[in-house]
Design an enzyme around this catalytic site. Sequence first.
Site, PDB file in Angstrom:
ATOM      1  N   CYS A 139       0.813  -1.231   0.000  1.00 36.20           N
ATOM      2  CA  CYS A 139       0.000   0.000   0.000  1.00 36.20           C
ATOM      3  C   CYS A 139       0.841   1.275   0.000  1.00 36.20           C
ATOM      4  O   CYS A 139       0.338   2.346  -0.315  1.00 36.20           O
ATOM      5  CB  CYS A 139      -0.947   0.000   1.198  1.00 36.20           C
ATOM      6  SG  CYS A 139      -2.074  -1.389   1.186  1.00 36.20           S
ATOM      7  N   HIS A 155      -3.411   7.325   2.431  1.00 35.20           N
ATOM      8  CA  HIS A 155      -3.789   6.005   1.926  1.00 35.20           C
ATOM      9  C   HIS A 155      -5.154   5.672   2.522  1.00 35.20           C
ATOM     10  O   HIS A 155      -5.390   5.865   3.716  1.00 35.20           O
ATOM     11  CB  HIS A 155      -2.745   4.975   2.338  1.00 35.20           C
ATOM     12  CG  HIS A 155      -3.192   3.564   2.119  1.00 35.20           C
ATOM     13  ND1 HIS A 155      -3.767   3.153   0.943  1.00 35.20           N
ATOM     14  CD2 HIS A 155      -3.171   2.478   2.934  1.00 35.20           C
ATOM     15  CE1 HIS A 155      -4.075   1.867   1.032  1.00 35.20           C
ATOM     16  NE2 HIS A 155      -3.723   1.430   2.236  1.00 35.20           N
ATOM     17  N   ASN A 214     -10.197   0.134  -0.055  1.00 28.37           N
ATOM     18  CA  ASN A 214      -8.732   0.132  -0.053  1.00 28.37           C
ATOM     19  C   ASN A 214      -8.223  -0.389  -1.407  1.00 28.37           C
ATOM     20  O   ASN A 214      -8.335  -1.576  -1.694  1.00 28.37           O
ATOM     21  CB  ASN A 214      -8.237  -0.761   1.091  1.00 28.37           C
ATOM     22  CG  ASN A 214      -6.720  -0.738   1.230  1.00 28.37           C
ATOM     23  OD1 ASN A 214      -6.008  -0.304   0.333  1.00 28.37           O
ATOM     24  ND2 ASN A 214      -6.237  -1.217   2.359  1.00 28.37           N
TER      25      ASN A 214
HETATM   26  N1  ACO Z   1     -18.412  -8.665   9.202  1.00 21.44           N
HETATM   27  C1  ACO Z   1     -18.877  -8.978  10.414  1.00 21.44           C
HETATM   28  N2  ACO Z   1     -18.079  -9.446  11.396  1.00 21.44           N
HETATM   29  C2  ACO Z   1     -16.757  -9.558  11.119  1.00 21.44           C
HETATM   30  C3  ACO Z   1     -16.221  -9.238   9.874  1.00 21.44           C
HETATM   31  C4  ACO Z   1     -17.101  -8.790   8.877  1.00 21.44           C
HETATM   32  N3  ACO Z   1     -16.692  -8.437   7.638  1.00 21.44           N
HETATM   33  N4  ACO Z   1     -14.886  -9.445   9.904  1.00 21.44           N
HETATM   34  C5  ACO Z   1     -14.587  -9.876  11.138  1.00 21.44           C
HETATM   35  N5  ACO Z   1     -15.724  -9.955  11.878  1.00 21.44           N
HETATM   36  C6  ACO Z   1     -15.880 -10.375  13.260  1.00 21.44           C
HETATM   37  C7  ACO Z   1     -14.722 -11.213  13.758  1.00 21.44           C
HETATM   38  O1  ACO Z   1     -14.864 -12.563  13.382  1.00 21.44           O
HETATM   39  C8  ACO Z   1     -14.848 -11.021  15.243  1.00 21.44           C
HETATM   40  O2  ACO Z   1     -15.850 -11.869  15.723  1.00 21.44           O
HETATM   41  P1  ACO Z   1     -15.705 -12.578  17.167  1.00 21.44           P
HETATM   42  O3  ACO Z   1     -15.651 -11.454  18.162  1.00 21.44           O
HETATM   43  O4  ACO Z   1     -16.951 -13.406  17.253  1.00 21.44           O
HETATM   44  O5  ACO Z   1     -14.428 -13.357  17.113  1.00 21.44           O
HETATM   45  C9  ACO Z   1     -15.356  -9.584  15.390  1.00 21.44           C
HETATM   46  O6  ACO Z   1     -15.900  -9.227  14.106  1.00 21.44           O
HETATM   47  C10 ACO Z   1     -14.252  -8.610  15.733  1.00 21.44           C
HETATM   48  O7  ACO Z   1     -13.160  -8.834  14.878  1.00 21.44           O
HETATM   49  P2  ACO Z   1     -11.875  -7.938  14.946  1.00 21.44           P
HETATM   50  O8  ACO Z   1     -10.865  -8.468  13.999  1.00 21.44           O
HETATM   51  O9  ACO Z   1     -11.478  -7.792  16.376  1.00 21.44           O
HETATM   52  O10 ACO Z   1     -12.458  -6.546  14.418  1.00 21.44           O
HETATM   53  P3  ACO Z   1     -11.772  -5.170  14.401  1.00 21.44           P
HETATM   54  O11 ACO Z   1     -12.520  -4.199  15.192  1.00 21.44           O
HETATM   55  O12 ACO Z   1     -10.304  -5.260  14.681  1.00 21.44           O
HETATM   56  O13 ACO Z   1     -11.954  -4.751  12.895  1.00 21.44           O
HETATM   57  C11 ACO Z   1     -10.658  -4.622  10.893  1.00 21.44           C
HETATM   58  C12 ACO Z   1     -11.375  -5.529  11.864  1.00 21.44           C
HETATM   59  C13 ACO Z   1     -11.678  -3.721  10.215  1.00 21.44           C
HETATM   60  C14 ACO Z   1      -9.972  -5.492   9.847  1.00 21.44           C
HETATM   61  C15 ACO Z   1      -9.629  -3.777  11.654  1.00 21.44           C
HETATM   62  O14 ACO Z   1      -8.810  -4.576  12.465  1.00 21.44           O
HETATM   63  C16 ACO Z   1      -8.775  -2.986  10.729  1.00 21.44           C
HETATM   64  O15 ACO Z   1      -9.232  -2.088  10.064  1.00 21.44           O
HETATM   65  N6  ACO Z   1      -7.484  -3.255  10.678  1.00 21.44           N
HETATM   66  C17 ACO Z   1      -6.595  -2.621   9.753  1.00 21.44           C
HETATM   67  C18 ACO Z   1      -6.467  -3.518   8.606  1.00 21.44           C
HETATM   68  C19 ACO Z   1      -6.358  -2.843   7.303  1.00 21.44           C
HETATM   69  O16 ACO Z   1      -6.638  -1.685   7.103  1.00 21.44           O
HETATM   70  N7  ACO Z   1      -5.909  -3.625   6.346  1.00 21.44           N
HETATM   71  C20 ACO Z   1      -5.799  -3.190   5.012  1.00 21.44           C
HETATM   72  C21 ACO Z   1      -4.485  -3.515   4.461  1.00 21.44           C
HETATM   73  S1  ACO Z   1      -3.208  -2.717   5.333  1.00 21.44           S
HETATM   74  C22 ACO Z   1      -3.338  -1.149   4.980  1.00 21.44           C
HETATM   75  O17 ACO Z   1      -3.767  -0.784   3.923  1.00 21.44           O
HETATM   76  C23 ACO Z   1      -2.923  -0.214   6.027  1.00 21.44           C
END
Ligand code: ACO
Length: 336
Positions: free
Chosen positions: A113, A263, A293
């Site tokens: 990214c 980004h 993204n």
């Molecule tokens: N829909 C519904 N529920 C979901 C989904 C979804 N799409 N995805 C995960 N869950 C659930 C999980 O299974 C979990 O369930 P559980 O509590 O029963 O185990 C619950 O939601 C919480 O999951 P977390 O992973 O703790 O959720 P979080 O609040 O961390 O959000 C996210 C996840 C959005 C991916 C976040 O961590 C994030 O934005 N991280 C940054 C990642 C990113 O931006 N990556 C892109 C590439 S890197 C970059 O470009 C910087």
Amino acid sequence: MKYSRIIGTGGYLPPTIFTNADWEKRVDTSDAWIVERTGIKSRHIAGPNETASSMATQAAISALEQCNLLAKDIQLIIVATGSPDKIFPATACLVQKNLSVPTCIAFDIQAACSGFIYALSIADQYIKNGAVQNALVIGSELMSRLIDWTDRNTCILFGDGAGAVVLQASNEPGILSTHLYADGKYDDVLYLDNMQLGDHVDVIPSLQKSENFNTPLENMQPFIQMQGQKVFKVAVAKLGELIKDVQKQHQLKPEQIDWLVPHQANIRIIKATADKLGIPMEKVVCTVDTHSNTSSASIPLALDVAVRDGRIQKGQTLFFEAIGGGLTWGSALVRF
Ligand code: ACO
């Protein structure tokens, strides 16, 4: 010529729009969950005949048209992509062919990214040292082909598209500074294996399994793997450190930045970054809601949107920042 300036911007988004409601039909998710955690409402998905090079070509055409430059004027093409059409030739060579750019320097760079920031920094060096006069710097990504369409943890985050800028030698300040960083110790928080290397495990004798030897190639995953929470935490921390470095180097005050063009990974990371820079969200270009993204394409796409709708004006000061797989991260301070 002491500086390089952005003189043209362009973008390309595939016509097909895929909404959160579309994801609701495929995986166990909801529009409310996606919007609350990421700010994403929809994304563009490439058609079967689209590739990183075809989208990059469209973005480049639009950037060249905006600044009235011709393909023959270009001496350097850099494409940042993690989803190239081919391992080789480089996507940049395919763009060169599509545009009929005469013999020039053309190569891809891979910094996930952060790729556009890395590419911009490299092109800036080529121009500042006098090697080239005009460069095309492009980010182009087919993320929809790299995700597991059944994995709700990752699939809802990404979209396809390409953004481009034309960089030109100038006596007036343009790219004021770039800062690039990488730390490979985070290689396991966000990655995509090269399945090509694992495909021959069964036929190459030196790779065949023996009782006490397991090749790591057998454990390869065909899709993007991500530890979402770890990426989030490291992203916010590293971007915070980066901002301190830039503020120190330039004695930069929040009011000196007209626009943050970040980004577009996640609205919460964007808000945290704006906070650390000390600027309000009204001065942040956000496209994550409709583009999602698009990895290395996200900054040039957002830039192009804000240039074309008139928000970004000549003479303004812009701050680009990104973090991605590697981990890599970086920024560019730009007088537009
Ligand atoms: N829909 C519904 N529920 C979901 C989904 C979804 N799409 N995805 C995960 N869950 C659930 C999980 O299974 C979990 O369930 P559980 O509590 O029963 O185990 C619950 O939601 C919480 O999951 P977390 O992973 O703790 O959720 P979080 O609040 O961390 O959000 C996210 C996840 C959005 C991916 C976040 O961590 C994030 O934005 N991280 C940054 C990642 C990113 O931006 N990556 C892109 C590439 S890197 C970059 O470009 C910087």
